[in-house]
Design a protein around this motif. Structure first.
Motif, PDB file in Angstrom:
ATOM      1  N   LYS A 198       0.860  -1.181   0.000  1.00 43.71           N
ATOM      2  CA  LYS A 198       0.000   0.000   0.000  1.00 43.71           C
ATOM      3  C   LYS A 198       0.899   1.236   0.000  1.00 43.71           C
ATOM      4  O   LYS A 198       1.988   1.212   0.553  1.00 43.71           O
ATOM      5  N   ILE A 199       0.415   2.319  -0.624  1.00 40.52           N
ATOM      6  CA  ILE A 199       1.136   3.587  -0.611  1.00 40.52           C
ATOM      7  C   ILE A 199       0.168   4.694  -0.198  1.00 40.52           C
ATOM      8  O   ILE A 199      -0.877   4.880  -0.828  1.00 40.52           O
ATOM      9  N   ILE A 200       0.509   5.410   0.866  1.00 43.84           N
ATOM     10  CA  ILE A 200      -0.256   6.552   1.346  1.00 43.84           C
ATOM     11  C   ILE A 200       0.667   7.767   1.340  1.00 43.84           C
ATOM     12  O   ILE A 200       1.740   7.732   1.952  1.00 43.84           O
ATOM     13  N   THR A 201       0.262   8.816   0.651  1.00 43.49           N
ATOM     14  CA  THR A 201       1.048  10.044   0.617  1.00 43.49           C
ATOM     15  C   THR A 201       0.309  11.114   1.423  1.00 43.49           C
ATOM     16  O   THR A 201      -0.913  11.246   1.327  1.00 43.49           O
ATOM     17  N   VAL A 202       1.056  11.909   2.205  1.00 43.32           N
ATOM     18  CA  VAL A 202       0.409  12.686   3.263  1.00 43.32           C
ATOM     19  C   VAL A 202       0.534  14.202   3.123  1.00 43.32           C
ATOM     20  O   VAL A 202      -0.014  14.922   3.944  1.00 43.32           O
ATOM     21  N   GLY A 257      17.522  11.181   7.003  1.00 46.75           N
ATOM     22  CA  GLY A 257      16.269  11.194   7.746  1.00 46.75           C
ATOM     23  C   GLY A 257      16.077   9.940   8.574  1.00 46.75           C
ATOM     24  O   GLY A 257      15.672  10.002   9.741  1.00 46.75           O
ATOM     25  N   LEU A 258      16.370   8.794   7.985  1.00 48.53           N
ATOM     26  CA  LEU A 258      16.222   7.532   8.713  1.00 48.53           C
ATOM     27  C   LEU A 258      17.259   7.422   9.828  1.00 48.53           C
ATOM     28  O   LEU A 258      16.963   6.909  10.918  1.00 48.53           O
ATOM     29  N   ALA A 259      18.475   7.886   9.565  1.00 47.58           N
ATOM     30  CA  ALA A 259      19.522   7.810  10.584  1.00 47.58           C
ATOM     31  C   ALA A 259      19.181   8.668  11.791  1.00 47.58           C
ATOM     32  O   ALA A 259      19.430   8.277  12.943  1.00 47.58           O
ATOM     33  N   GLU A 260      18.595   9.838  11.562  1.00 46.68           N
ATOM     34  CA  GLU A 260      18.302  10.757  12.666  1.00 46.68           C
ATOM     35  C   GLU A 260      16.964  10.453  13.339  1.00 46.68           C
ATOM     36  O   GLU A 260      16.829  10.614  14.552  1.00 46.68           O
ATOM     37  N   MET A 261      15.976  10.024  12.565  1.00 43.93           N
ATOM     38  CA  MET A 261      14.622   9.882  13.106  1.00 43.93           C
ATOM     39  C   MET A 261      14.231   8.442  13.412  1.00 43.93           C
ATOM     40  O   MET A 261      13.332   8.202  14.202  1.00 43.93           O
ATOM     41  N   GLY A 262      14.881   7.483  12.736  1.00 48.65           N
ATOM     42  CA  GLY A 262      14.432   6.105  12.850  1.00 48.65           C
ATOM     43  C   GLY A 262      13.251   5.851  11.927  1.00 48.65           C
ATOM     44  O   GLY A 262      12.577   6.785  11.473  1.00 48.65           O
ATOM     45  N   PRO A 263      12.950   4.597  11.632  1.00 47.58           N
ATOM     46  CA  PRO A 263      11.927   4.284  10.622  1.00 47.58           C
ATOM     47  C   PRO A 263      10.503   4.571  11.050  1.00 47.58           C
ATOM     48  O   PRO A 263       9.611   4.620  10.202  1.00 47.58           O
ATOM     49  N   ASN A 264      10.249   4.777  12.347  1.00 45.12           N
ATOM     50  CA  ASN A 264       8.872   4.964  12.812  1.00 45.12           C
ATOM     51  C   ASN A 264       8.381   6.401  12.705  1.00 45.12           C
ATOM     52  O   ASN A 264       7.195   6.659  12.936  1.00 45.12           O
ATOM     53  N   HIS A 265       9.256   7.348  12.367  1.00 51.09           N
ATOM     54  CA  HIS A 265       8.863   8.755  12.303  1.00 51.09           C
ATOM     55  C   HIS A 265       9.106   9.354  10.925  1.00 51.09           C
ATOM     56  O   HIS A 265       9.308  10.566  10.799  1.00 51.09           O
ATOM     57  N   VAL A 266       9.071   8.523   9.895  1.00 51.54           N
ATOM     58  CA  VAL A 266       9.228   8.984   8.517  1.00 51.54           C
ATOM     59  C   VAL A 266       7.977   8.601   7.736  1.00 51.54           C
ATOM     60  O   VAL A 266       7.528   7.450   7.783  1.00 51.54           O
ATOM     61  N   LEU A 267       7.403   9.578   7.021  1.00 50.99           N
ATOM     62  CA  LEU A 267       6.186   9.379   6.231  1.00 50.99           C
ATOM     63  C   LEU A 267       6.491   9.638   4.759  1.00 50.99           C
ATOM     64  O   LEU A 267       7.479  10.285   4.418  1.00 50.99           O
ATOM     65  N   TRP A 268       5.613   9.153   3.894  1.00 56.09           N
ATOM     66  CA  TRP A 268       5.802   9.343   2.453  1.00 56.09           C
ATOM     67  C   TRP A 268       4.878  10.444   1.950  1.00 56.09           C
ATOM     68  O   TRP A 268       3.720  10.547   2.383  1.00 56.09           O
ATOM     69  N   ALA A 269       5.368  11.267   1.043  1.00 56.33           N
ATOM     70  CA  ALA A 269       4.579  12.371   0.504  1.00 56.33           C
ATOM     71  C   ALA A 269       5.134  12.775  -0.846  1.00 56.33           C
ATOM     72  O   ALA A 269       6.340  12.718  -1.077  1.00 56.33           O
ATOM     73  N   GLY A 273       5.935   3.663   3.662  1.00 59.89           N
ATOM     74  CA  GLY A 273       4.936   3.714   2.600  1.00 59.89           C
ATOM     75  C   GLY A 273       3.513   3.863   3.089  1.00 59.89           C
ATOM     76  O   GLY A 273       2.692   4.509   2.424  1.00 59.89           O
ATOM     77  N   HIS A 274       3.186   3.286   4.251  1.00 57.94           N
ATOM     78  CA  HIS A 274       1.796   3.411   4.702  1.00 57.94           C
ATOM     79  C   HIS A 274       1.583   3.169   6.190  1.00 57.94           C
ATOM     80  O   HIS A 274       0.691   3.770   6.802  1.00 57.94           O
ATOM     81  N   GLU A 275       2.379   2.311   6.826  1.00 61.75           N
ATOM     82  CA  GLU A 275       2.061   1.921   8.198  1.00 61.75           C
ATOM     83  C   GLU A 275       2.181   3.091   9.180  1.00 61.75           C
ATOM     84  O   GLU A 275       1.330   3.247  10.079  1.00 61.75           O
ATOM     85  N   ASN A 276       3.220   3.908   9.050  1.00 58.93           N
ATOM     86  CA  ASN A 276       3.363   5.053   9.956  1.00 58.93           C
ATOM     87  C   ASN A 276       2.203   6.032   9.793  1.00 58.93           C
ATOM     88  O   ASN A 276       1.701   6.588  10.776  1.00 58.93           O
TER      89      ASN A 276
END
Length: 538
Positions: free
Chosen positions: A213-217, A485-497, A527-530
């Motif tokens: 799934k892909i969700i853009t925000v 972004g991933l190094a500083e924030m971790g994978p749980n705080h990155v969204l797709w847009a 892509g969508h879970e966050n």
């Protein structure tokens, strides 16, 4: 060149593991078929997998149902697959496996019990889905077959049956099934070539969607709200919409065209907001009424397509108490998932105490606020970005989308965190686009230098940022910035847009994320879970 004309090669341990997993998968798929393990067999396929064999052509679900024997079926009527050599070709998240196979079945034919031996190459197309290989399609190439009577008796052939599977045609006819005449078989080399060419085209095609799934925000729309426009946009030498402003306007208000775009490029959902000529900063009375009208308009569109769109409220920020009330109405009555504030509040940063009710309401409702760039005021553009050494067009472009409005929004985030906002509202969540508007680049330095004085905060700057802020790509699909972004924030705080329609990245919305060198579970989170978790989209 066809894939099978190139010797399969294994370059590293991961490819060796992939090939082993694929071989195990296709062998188990036939094992499950032979022994009626239908639930196990179903796990071998993608949801959209297809099967094409002598008596069936269609989706996997129908094949599974059609394969299950009836209550009167004989145990030995199920075919048994003797699988021999297995070759695997890898291409990223796709693979082709070819298995030399003998299919054997014992069944009554014209009053005799017969053994039917069918010699085939089973050709599997496979995808890697969420880190696991799955079968996307399976089609046999028929080479020859043999019908051996257990008790000899003359067998009447089927008129016009193909040589590659003429005895299979006898069996199927006796069972009441019609055999297709256009199956790939060695008696008609062109049929095999056509089939393998199709597999090759699929194998080499770029941009095949692997995401579940892909969700853009950060996607935008615009609603008319009457003749009384909000504050005039500052005059610039460039159009913030880019070189195709008419196309941008077309997508901003035409939801049918927007849906067609989403369908074409495999975007499942957009989280929509009005970040352009919105009534957010209009004179007070116009702003309150205008924002309410914009939110009602967006809510009506979302209601038509609730699985494709979600909304962020437009707020009359210059009237903070009214803005808090509108946020509450938009969330509790219209079903919105948060709000978006574009730029400064008429040259005021949002850490000033009069704006606190807006953030207090967001925390109370447990919805995020998206801090989006806004138009930089003319005096700031002239002082910081214009120069006699280059054109005014360059000066305006770098003062806006090229640099300036991102920097201003990064400064906005500094103000809010250093004001102690998150000490007062520890569950408040903010979203920052464009990979964080420069802030993630300086987290360690901000910790170091704010630590040299007493910031009157409970925690380090970076701790607030990593805990309470989410960052998005905003259409800036570049690997170095994703890595940072991933190094500083971790994978749980990155969204797709995508920042649609001001940017239209088309195939890249999916392909960049799919091809990024990140783990499959991280890909799904971004892509969508966050987004589903933050916006409560489930």
């Amino acid at each position: 060149m066809l894939f099978e004309q190139t010797r399969p090669q294994t370059h590293n341990a991961q490819e060796m593991l992939d090939k082993y997993q694929i071989t195990e998968l296709v062998h188990y798929e036939r094992y499950a078929r032979d022994y009626g393990l239908w639930d196990g067999m179903a796990t071998c396929y993608t949801a959209d997998a297809t099967i094409e064999i002598s008596w069936y052509k269609g989706p996997i679900k129908g094949f599974l149902e059609a394969s299950k024997p009836g209550p009167d079926a004989q145990t030995d009527s199920l075919p048994a697959h003797k699988m021999h050599e297995t070759l695997v070709w890898l291409n990223g998240n796709k693979a082709v496996a070819v298995v030399v196979t003998t299919m054997t079945g014992r069944t009554p034919v014209q009053g005799q019990t017969m053994d039917n031996l069918i010699y085939v190459r089973l050709v599997y197309s496979l995808k890697r889905v969420n880190g696991e290989w799955k079968i996307y399609s399976m089609t046999p190439v028929y080479e020859r077959d043999t019908l051996l009577p257990v008790t000899p008796k003359d067998i009447k052939p089927v008129e016009g049956a193909r040589d590659s599977y003429k005895n299979l045609a006898i069996v199927l006819k006796d069972l009441g099934a019609k055999t297709s005449d256009d199956l790939p078989g060695l008696d008609q080399p062109a049929s095999v070539q056509k089939f393998l060419n199709g597999v090759q085209d699929w194998f080499e095609k770029k941009g095949v969607i692997q995401m579940t799934k892909i969700i853009t925000v950060e996607e935008h729309f615009q609603a008319p709200f009457g003749e009384s426009a909000p504050q005039a946009q500052p005059e610039t030498k460039v159009d913030p919409r880019g070189p195709k402003g008419n196309l941008v306007d077309h997508y901003l208000q035409n939801f049918d065209k927007r849906l067609a775009y989403m369908d074409k490029y495999n975007i499942d959902m957009q989280v929509l907001s009005d970040a352009g000529k919105s009534p957010q900063m209009a004179p007070d009375a116009q702003a309150v009424a205008g924002c309410r009208q914009v939110n009602d308009t967006l809510a009506a569109e979302i209601k038509k397509h609730p699985t494709r769109f979600a909304g962020l409220a437009t707020l009359p920020v210059n009237v903070p108490d009214a803005a808090a009330e509108e946020l509450e109405r938009a969330v509790t009555q219209l079903g919105f998932k948060g709000a978006l504030i574009a730029g400064l509040a008429n040259d005021h940063f949002l850490d000033e105490p009069q704006y606190f009710p807006i953030f207090e309401m967001a925390a109370k409702l447990d919805v995020p606020i998206y801090l989006h760039p806004g138009m930089v005021r003319a005096s700031e553009r002239k002082m910081l970005y214009h120069s006699s050494a280059y054109s005014d067009q360059i000066g305006d472009m770098i003062s806006l989308a090229g640099w300036g409005w991102h920097m201003e929004q990064g400064v906005q985030m500094l103000h809010l965190i250093l004001s102690g906002l998150f000490d007062k509202l520890p569950n408040l969540k903010l979203i920052s686009g464009h990979w964080g508007e420069f802030v993630p680049n300086f987290l360690e330095r901000l910790d170091e230098f704010t630590g040299m004085v007493d910031p009157h905060l409970d925690r380090k700057f970076s701790e607030y940022y990593r805990n309470n802020v989410y960052i998005t790509a905003s259409g800036m699909f570049t690997q170095p910035q994703m890595d940072l972004g991933l190094a500083e924030m971790g994978p749980n705080h990155v969204l797709w847009a995508e920042d649609f329609p001001y940017l239209r990245r088309e195939d890249q919305v999916a392909s960049f994320l799919e091809q990024a060198p990140i783990k499959p579970d991280v890909r799904e989170k971004i892509g969508h879970e966050n987004a589903e978790k933050l916006f409560k989209l489930n």
